[in-house]
Design a protein around this motif. Structure first.
Motif, PDB file in Angstrom:
ATOM      1  N   GLN A  33       0.832  -1.194   0.000  1.00  0.00           N
ATOM      2  CA  GLN A  33       0.000   0.000   0.000  1.00  0.00           C
ATOM      3  C   GLN A  33       0.872   1.252   0.000  1.00  0.00           C
ATOM      4  O   GLN A  33       1.971   1.250   0.540  1.00  0.00           O
ATOM      5  N   GLU A  61       0.087  -3.780   4.885  1.00  0.00           N
ATOM      6  CA  GLU A  61      -1.244  -3.419   5.367  1.00  0.00           C
ATOM      7  C   GLU A  61      -1.281  -3.234   6.890  1.00  0.00           C
ATOM      8  O   GLU A  61      -1.863  -2.250   7.373  1.00  0.00           O
ATOM      9  N   ARG A  65      -2.346   0.348   8.601  1.00  0.00           N
ATOM     10  CA  ARG A  65      -3.488   0.428   9.517  1.00  0.00           C
ATOM     11  C   ARG A  65      -3.050   1.007  10.863  1.00  0.00           C
ATOM     12  O   ARG A  65      -3.728   1.866  11.442  1.00  0.00           O
TER      13      ARG A  65
END
Length: 144
Positions: A33, A61, A65
């Motif tokens: 990402q 990820e 997050r």
């Protein structure tokens, strides 16, 4: 038709090359990402510098997050997030465990003195100045 507010393919390639496929926070997992250190906000941004390589991180990820939800203050302290009025080029980031500055050409410039940044909330000590880069740190390596 909505306007595109993300990084250009050229900038994405620079960040991908700098990351070499690994998360730029933990350094272990595969980067999947793209994270904006200076958030774009609702509806995007017109500031081109928000989409330059110095303002972007390739992350896995779980790290993405964590930065976005779990620890906003810690994320700012470690340079994973920068405030809207800050220039990511001048803001150090905890890059794979070391204090560094990112440039728009995809280079990582590590601070050669105090390289640890704050790893946990409320880890502050006495202040000292990095002799070479003029940034202030706490004695445990965390930023002021």
């Amino acid at each position: 038709m909505s306007r595109y507010t993300g990084a250009s393919p050229r900038v994405k390639a620079i960040v991908d090359r700098r990351a070499a496929g690994r998360c730029e926070k933990c350094g272990k997992a595969t980067a999947s990402q793209l994270h904006h250190r200076r958030p774009r906000g609702m509806g995007g941004t017109r500031r081109e510098s928000t989409n330059e390589a110095s303002a972007l991180l390739a992350l896995c990820e779980p790290c993405h997050r964590f930065i976005e939800t779990a620890a906003r203050d810690l994320s700012r302290s470690n340079g994973w997030l920068v405030r809207q009025n800050s220039d990511p080029l001048t803001m150090p980031v905890l890059y794979r465990g070391r204090r560094a500055w990112l440039d728009d050409a995809g280079q990582v410039d590590y601070c050669t003195h105090l390289t640890r940044m704050m790893l946990h909330d409320n880890v502050y000590g006495d202040y000292e100045q990095c002799a070479d880069c003029d940034h202030q740190f706490t004695t445990d390596g965390g930023p002021i």
